[in-house]
Design an enzyme around this catalytic site. Structure first.
Site, PDB file in Angstrom:
ATOM      1  CB  CYS A   1      -0.914  -0.001   1.221  1.00 11.26           C
ATOM      2  SG  CYS A   1      -2.080  -1.358   1.221  1.00 11.26           S
TER       3      CYS A   1
HETATM    4  N1  LIG Z   1      -2.840  -6.408   2.019  1.00  6.39           N
HETATM    5  C1  LIG Z   1      -3.277  -5.350   2.666  1.00  6.39           C
HETATM    6  O1  LIG Z   1      -2.961  -5.166   3.826  1.00  6.39           O
HETATM    7  C2  LIG Z   1      -4.196  -4.329   2.023  1.00  6.39           C
HETATM    8  C3  LIG Z   1      -4.741  -3.315   2.817  1.00  6.39           C
HETATM    9  C4  LIG Z   1      -5.583  -2.395   2.257  1.00  6.39           C
HETATM   10  C5  LIG Z   1      -5.874  -2.460   0.902  1.00  6.39           C
HETATM   11  N2  LIG Z   1      -5.338  -3.428   0.128  1.00  6.39           N
HETATM   12  C6  LIG Z   1      -5.718  -3.462  -1.284  1.00  6.39           C
HETATM   13  O2  LIG Z   1      -6.572  -4.577  -1.488  1.00  6.39           O
HETATM   14  C7  LIG Z   1      -6.370  -5.134  -2.777  1.00  6.39           C
HETATM   15  C8  LIG Z   1      -6.027  -6.607  -2.659  1.00  6.39           C
HETATM   16  O3  LIG Z   1      -4.826  -6.742  -1.940  1.00  6.39           O
HETATM   17  P1  LIG Z   1      -4.374  -8.099  -1.254  1.00  6.39           P
HETATM   18  O4  LIG Z   1      -3.274  -7.728  -0.335  1.00  6.39           O
HETATM   19  O5  LIG Z   1      -5.520  -8.862  -0.712  1.00  6.39           O
HETATM   20  O6  LIG Z   1      -3.780  -8.883  -2.525  1.00  6.39           O
HETATM   21  P2  LIG Z   1      -3.364 -10.428  -2.597  1.00  6.39           P
HETATM   22  O7  LIG Z   1      -2.337 -10.523  -3.656  1.00  6.39           O
HETATM   23  O8  LIG Z   1      -3.080 -10.966  -1.235  1.00  6.39           O
HETATM   24  O9  LIG Z   1      -4.690 -11.147  -3.090  1.00  6.39           O
HETATM   25  C9  LIG Z   1      -5.266 -10.889  -4.323  1.00  6.39           C
HETATM   26  C10 LIG Z   1      -5.863 -12.166  -4.864  1.00  6.39           C
HETATM   27  O10 LIG Z   1      -6.526 -11.858  -6.090  1.00  6.39           O
HETATM   28  C11 LIG Z   1      -6.360 -12.961  -6.964  1.00  6.39           C
HETATM   29  N3  LIG Z   1      -6.641 -12.521  -8.326  1.00  6.39           N
HETATM   30  C12 LIG Z   1      -5.876 -11.800  -9.177  1.00  6.39           C
HETATM   31  N4  LIG Z   1      -6.520 -11.592 -10.347  1.00  6.39           N
HETATM   32  C13 LIG Z   1      -7.728 -12.182 -10.220  1.00  6.39           C
HETATM   33  C14 LIG Z   1      -8.835 -12.341 -11.089  1.00  6.39           C
HETATM   34  N5  LIG Z   1      -8.837 -11.824 -12.309  1.00  6.39           N
HETATM   35  N6  LIG Z   1      -9.900 -13.029 -10.645  1.00  6.39           N
HETATM   36  C15 LIG Z   1      -9.910 -13.580  -9.407  1.00  6.39           C
HETATM   37  N7  LIG Z   1      -8.893 -13.487  -8.543  1.00  6.39           N
HETATM   38  C16 LIG Z   1      -7.803 -12.801  -8.949  1.00  6.39           C
HETATM   39  C17 LIG Z   1      -4.934 -13.398  -6.700  1.00  6.39           C
HETATM   40  O11 LIG Z   1      -4.716 -14.728  -7.136  1.00  6.39           O
HETATM   41  C18 LIG Z   1      -4.835 -13.247  -5.179  1.00  6.39           C
HETATM   42  O12 LIG Z   1      -5.204 -14.431  -4.501  1.00  6.39           O
HETATM   43  C19 LIG Z   1      -5.274  -4.291  -3.424  1.00  6.39           C
HETATM   44  O13 LIG Z   1      -5.848  -3.264  -4.175  1.00  6.39           O
HETATM   45  C20 LIG Z   1      -4.559  -3.692  -2.230  1.00  6.39           C
HETATM   46  O14 LIG Z   1      -3.939  -2.465  -2.563  1.00  6.39           O
HETATM   47  C21 LIG Z   1      -4.514  -4.371   0.661  1.00  6.39           C
END
Ligand SMILES: NC(=O)c1ccc[n+]([C@@H]2O[C@H](COP(=O)([O-])OP(=O)(O)OC[C@H]3O[C@@H](n4cnc5c(N)ncnc54)[C@H](O)[C@@H]3O)[C@@H](O)[C@H]2O)c1
Length: 443
Positions: free
Chosen positions: A274
């Site tokens: 982030c």
């Molecule tokens: N990790 C954090 O602490 C956090 C906090 C706030 C916001 N975010 C935001 O949340 C969002 C997700 O982050 P995350 O950390 O959970 O990511 P992550 O990589 O842990 O998980 C994302 C998942 O999406 C899947 N994916 C990708 N393309 C896909 C598709 N076309 N169809 C279905 N699944 C698909 C991936 O395989 C993965 O399992 C991002 O925008 C991130 O910036 C993350």
């Protein structure tokens, strides 16, 4: 569109929730809905993750497999790679990655791919909420047209569309999904009402705002606020180091002001999915409006440069001991981007290792939460394979320098300083160490 009918389904818990992207954000959401008795269908393109979930296993360290297994066994949670099953759910929450591309510009590929996969299967009456962090305008200008193109359903008329930023903070012991207030913006008042009703079932405080763009922008403000303030203390750290002033003592003193000050701490550079990334979603968008975002760009530069500064500081400390970086053995402590978690995305430790290797150092690492790198899938920017070393007295003594990058709680700093030859500390982790102070260099 039957808004009240939808809300009734939410109220009596017959609404089925779909979560797309079963990662650090998606899984906690699934578990919260499960805890409140909602049936959840999870979608992910990674078949390994889908199989693990359906077998009741977890691939996220701080989420115990028993929580997933309990939901799967109770038939409240199932995962699939098959978008044709989208009509089975009433609400679809999208939590897919929003990284930067090689030019450090927003990489919307995952959001676009998800929308394209959803579009042919969208059902009238559904609620779609984007949760991924992104620039203002994404929900209306990017997501909406792709979804509408699928079957000709119109957002706000035939299906509900909203944006609600995710504030998940993995490893935070004080706040979790249900206790972190959730901002919600809808395309129309009805879209917002439905989304607020749904989140209100799993989250203590829902904060409605007037549009998707306000919700999108609020998330960026939160993270840019952190980025800029961390940039400020990193800049001051480099200055006070030259002046012979301890920045940590300065922050401690300033923190005694009971109003108008909030402490931020310097470190080896920014990490995580982030804080280092999100500001660039806004600077990219700002270019379209011909509006400079100098402060954000500058803090990004400082936070990138500070990693090189740390390496320079280590080089000087070795030099003081008549050693060169080239050929020296350096162990980096902590591979994760912050303490007590197993996430190494954008971790400054990776950059530190790369910079030290470039200078000819023999680099190893230790992390109690990350036995090897890469973890599951290949890393985006780095191409090395390493395994965590055992931190014995003998191993520590064999290293020319110990570089503290992440201050995991399990580290015994007295032991480390006792056996190491030199400790370069970017986290003030050794502040409480009583003996061997001459070995410690703050960086
Ligand atoms: N990790 C954090 O602490 C956090 C906090 C706030 C916001 N975010 C935001 O949340 C969002 C997700 O982050 P995350 O950390 O959970 O990511 P992550 O990589 O842990 O998980 C994302 C998942 O999406 C899947 N994916 C990708 N393309 C896909 C598709 N076309 N169809 C279905 N699944 C698909 C991936 O395989 C993965 O399992 C991002 O925008 C991130 O910036 C993350």
């Amino acid at each position: 569109m039957q808004t009240q009918e939808f809300i009734r389904k939410i109220e009596d818990r017959t609404a089925r929730v779909g979560v797309i992207g079963l990662g650090y954000v998606g899984i906690p959401l699934v578990l919260e809905f499960g805890r409140q008795g909602y049936r959840v269908l999870g979608f992910d393109i990674d078949p390994v993750k889908v199989d693990m979930i359906n077998a009741g296993k977890s691939y996220i360290k701080h989420i115990g497999p028993e929580r997933i297994a309990a939901m799967v066994e109770a038939r409240l949670f199932e995962a699939t790679t098959d978008y044709a099953r989208l009509p089975e759910v009433d609400a679809v929450l999208i939590a897919v990655p929003t990284p930067l591309d090689h030019h450090r510009e927003p990489d919307m590929k995952y959001v676009v791919d998800t929308a394209k996969a959803m579009a042919p299967h969208l059902r009238a009456g559904q609620l779609v909420v984007l949760e991924s962090t992104t620039y203002p305008g994404t929900t209306e200008d990017l997501l909406r047209p792709i979804l509408e193109a699928g079957k000709g359903l119109i957002a706000g008329r035939d299906f509900h569309l909203a944006f609600s930023p995710e504030r998940e903070d993995p490893g935070n012991k004080h706040f979790n999904t249900s206790t972190i207030p959730k901002v919600v913006g809808g395309l129309t008042p009805a879209c917002r009402e439905v989304a607020c009703a749904l989140y209100g079932k799993i989250i203590g405080q829902v904060v409605p705002v007037s549009s998707c763009a306000v919700a999108e922008m609020s998330k960026l403000l939160e993270n840019i606020f952190r980025n800029v303030n961390i940039g400020l203390v990193n800049e001051l750290k480099m200055l006070t180091d030259r002046m012979g002033i301890d920045i940590w003592e300065v922050i401690r003193a300033a923190s005694t002001k009971p109003f108008g000050f909030m402490p931020f701490y310097p470190g080896p550079g920014l990490g995580g999915h982030c804080i280092p990334i999100d500001p660039f979603y806004l600077t990219w968008k700002a270019r379209e409006y011909d509006c400079p975002t100098r402060l954000i760009e500058t803090s990004g530069e400082i936070n990138t440069y500070v990693t090189e500064w740390v390496v320079e500081k280590l080089a000087r400390a070795l030099n003081d001991r008549k050693k060169a970086v080239n050929g020296s053995k350096v162990v980096v402590l902590g591979m994760a981007y912050k303490k007590d978690i197993d996430d190494l995305r954008e971790s400054p430790s990776l950059k530190l290792i790369e910079l030290l290797k470039d200078r000819g150092a023999e680099v190893s690492y230790h992390d109690p939460h990350i036995p090897r790198v890469p973890i599951l899938s290949p890393m985006r920017h780095y191409d090395f394979h390493m395994a965590s070393q055992e931190l014995t007295a003998q191993f520590l003594a064999s290293q020319d320098a110990v570089l503290v990058s992440t201050d995991h709680s399990s580290y015994d700093w007295e032991f480390i300083c006792q056996h190491a030859q030199l400790v370069v500390d970017t986290r003030n982790a050794c502040a409480g160490v009583t003996g061997n102070r001459e070995k410690i260099v703050k960086a």
